[in-house]
Design a protein around this motif. Structure first.
Motif, short mmCIF file in Angstrom:
data_model
loop_
_atom_site.label_atom_id
_atom_site.label_comp_id
_atom_site.label_asym_id
_atom_site.label_seq_id
_atom_site.Cartn_x
_atom_site.Cartn_y
_atom_site.Cartn_z
N HIS A 1 0.76 -1.21 0.25
CA HIS A 1 0.11 -0.10 -0.10
C HIS A 1 0.66 1.11 -0.07
N ASP B 1 -5.13 4.75 -0.30
CA ASP B 1 -4.44 4.99 -1.66
C ASP B 1 -5.49 4.35 -2.66
N SER B 2 -6.62 4.15 -2.26
CA SER B 2 -8.01 3.85 -3.18
C SER B 2 -7.52 2.22 -3.84
N CYS B 3 -6.86 1.55 -3.12
CA CYS B 3 -6.21 0.33 -3.55
C CYS B 3 -6.96 -0.97 -2.89
N ILE C 1 -6.03 -4.79 -2.22
CA ILE C 1 -4.86 -5.91 -2.39
C ILE C 1 -5.09 -7.07 -1.86
N LYS D 1 -2.98 -6.33 -7.18
CA LYS D 1 -3.19 -5.08 -6.53
C LYS D 1 -4.16 -4.21 -7.61
N GLU E 1 -5.73 -1.29 -8.45
CA GLU E 1 -5.52 0.23 -8.51
C GLU E 1 -7.06 0.77 -8.84
N LYS E 2 -7.11 2.08 -8.23
CA LYS E 2 -8.55 2.69 -8.36
C LYS E 2 -9.72 1.71 -8.27
N ALA E 3 -9.63 1.10 -7.20
CA ALA E 3 -10.93 0.15 -6.71
C ALA E 3 -12.13 1.02 -6.54
N THR F 1 -9.67 -6.77 -12.53
CA THR F 1 -9.21 -5.55 -13.13
C THR F 1 -9.62 -5.57 -14.62
N ILE G 1 -6.80 -1.16 -14.00
CA ILE G 1 -7.91 -0.71 -13.02
C ILE G 1 -9.04 -1.61 -12.47
N GLY G 2 -9.56 -0.98 -11.33
CA GLY G 2 -10.57 -1.98 -10.62
C GLY G 2 -11.97 -2.07 -11.43
#
Length: 502
Positions: A283, A306-308, A310, A323, A325-327, A363, A367-368
């Motif tokens: 993170h 961090d909007s992630c 994981i 990981k 990203e931008k979930a 993803t 991104i998510g």
């Protein structure tokens, strides 16, 4: 008892999700600002919090099978069900864990309460709405008080032992308590802290909210401001088999191994401590929540500012397995893994939405890519949890004061489109509106189907305190429609038959 010396909390700025009791001057200032905002907003004709609450209370006899309202002098940031203690004809007795987050005039506490849970179709409809908001509920009785070193931000119970709970405070440590072995304390100013039965060390900065217990092994998981996820196994400290059914609450004997003075522990005078089994890094900001995979003690996931999202696997290493990203479009506050289907993961965020992810396809273009976005809150989502009673049902609570119950099986189905109003969010089938401020935590009851405990921090609306509510919706709401219609037909036939005989 001597006060423990867990690692000192790091002095930093206020929490992003700040819920501390506010000084009187600040409260008055906020109330003035709120009053001016209300005057500005009157032209919009939006119903006030009190108007919405009054409307909700008038519908309680129709919507609920049972409801208990318990006023809290001090806010509680967490509420959890403990073991069921007794079953009787009309009600069951069960442990309930909550806390008292004070302003410093008295100590912060971890509270163990006994709760009487009324069985379905027992409470009279006209009685359940006749409660006084300022009173304590006769169904909730304080059993024991533990003086906690710092405010209690999060409580989690160990599934393998009905007497062990973990707590998070504003420090890097996780505190483990044997609630049956701990003495009952009187919370007065100047009283020394209760001594934790075990202190879990490993974070390099405060770990305030992210805390989870493994359903299959005595593992503890935590996340913090040091951007790490830390895993412990308390197996080495267990002296009695936690799964032994003969060890019921109060049967005596702590399951936490107590070190003898001077025996292999430099902190023996402060209570035993335990280092981590692993520290997992990936993170880029504070970790806000963690949860285990229901079917594997080695797999878990975490969410953060961090909007992630994981996913981790302790068998592979200390780096992320996946990981996302931008979930969400903002900080993530909460996560839960479906106990019935371990492909499904829920996340809640400051962007007001709840999202459901499938671990097999997390993803898209880096991104998510959630299966679905549930949009029914008007403020940051603070807590999500799958129902233990139906695999497609889950709850979400938020700073808008609402606790929404969703069923993703109903999303897009013709039955749902016909039965719900056009403005209702897809999948939403019940909205608990009994709180008048942010709902900071809730917990489904695994022993009593469709029964929930929820708690709100009422500092913004009433200037202090909180509200604990224990409730169960009417079974006419969650049972299959054809089953309800069949029962109504049966009742109708019975009424006609009685009328004919008369």
């Amino acid at each position: 008892m001597e006060s423990p010396q867990p690692q000192q909390q790091q002095q930093q700025g206020p929490k992003k999700r700040g819920r501390k009791p506010k000084p009187k001057e600040e409260k008055e200032q906020q109330q003035q600002q709120s009053a001016s905002k209300m005057k500005e907003g009157k032209k919009a004709h939006q119903p006030s919090v009190d108007e919405k609450y009054t409307q909700w209370k008038s519908l309680v006899p129709v919507l609920y099978d049972w409801l208990a309202n318990h006023n809290l002098v001090w806010p509680s940031l967490s509420c959890r069900w403990g073991p069921q203690l007794e079953q009787a004809t009309y009600k069951n007795r069960q442990r309930l864990y909550l806390s008292e987050q004070t302003d410093g005039s008295v100590p912060n506490t971890l509270v163990i309460a006994n709760c009487e849970v009324v069985k379905p179709r027992v409470a009279a409809a006209e009685h359940i709405s006749q409660f006084n908001e300022e009173a304590r509920s006769p169904f909730v009785k304080k059993y024991k008080t533990i003086i906690h070193p710092g405010e209690v931000n999060r409580i989690r119970e160990l599934p393998q032992s009905s007497r062990i709970v973990a707590t998070h405070t504003d420090s890097p440590d996780v505190l483990i308590w044997d609630v049956e072995a701990q003495p009952n304390r009187h919370a007065v100013l100047g009283a020394t802290h209760s001594r934790p039965d075990l202190i879990l060390t490993g974070h390099q900065d405060n770990a305030e909210f992210a805390l989870a217990m493994c359903p299959t092994e005595p593992y503890v998981l935590s996340g913090g401001k040091d951007k790490s996820v830390v895993l412990w196994s308390i197996q080495d400290h267990i002296t009695t088999m936690a799964t032994d059914p003969t060890k019921s609450p109060g049967s005596g004997g702590s399951i936490i191994k107590q070190n003898k003075p001077g025996e292999g522990n430099d902190k023996a005078a402060d209570g035993p401590s335990l280092g981590p089994r692993g520290v997992f890094c990936g993170h880029e900001d504070t970790v806000e929540d963690v949860t285990f995979c229901p079917s594997s003690a080695q797999e878990f996931c975490s969410v953060g500012d961090d909007s992630c999202l994981i996913l981790w696997d302790a068998r592979v290493g200390t780096g992320p397995t996946v990981k996302v990203e931008k979930a969400h479009n903002a900080d993530l506050h909460c996560v839960d893994w479906n106990p019935h289907d371990d492909n499904l993961i829920l996340t809640g965020s400051a962007d007001h939405t709840v999202r459901m992810f499938d671990r097999r396809n997390l993803t898209s273009n880096g991104i998510g890519s959630p299966i679905y976005k549930f949009e029914g809150h008007k403020a940051a989502v603070l807590c999500v949890q799958w129902s233990p009673d139906k695999s497609s049902v889950f709850g979400s609570s938020a700073e808008d004061g609402l606790l929404n119950i969703w069923d993703y099986d109903k999303v897009g189905k013709k039955v749902e489109r016909a039965s719900r109003s056009p403005s209702a969010p897809a999948g939403l089938f019940f909205q608990h509106a009994g709180h008048r401020d942010k709902v900071v935590d809730f917990h489904w009851n695994a022993s009593d189907p469709w029964t929930v405990v929820s708690v709100s921090d009422d500092c913004d609306t009433t200037g202090g305190g909180g509200t604990l509510q224990i409730w169960r919706t009417s079974d006419l709401i969650y049972r299959p429609e054809e089953e309800v219609l069949a029962e109504l037909e049966k009742f109708k036939s019975h009424v006609i038959s009685c009328a004919t005989k008369a």
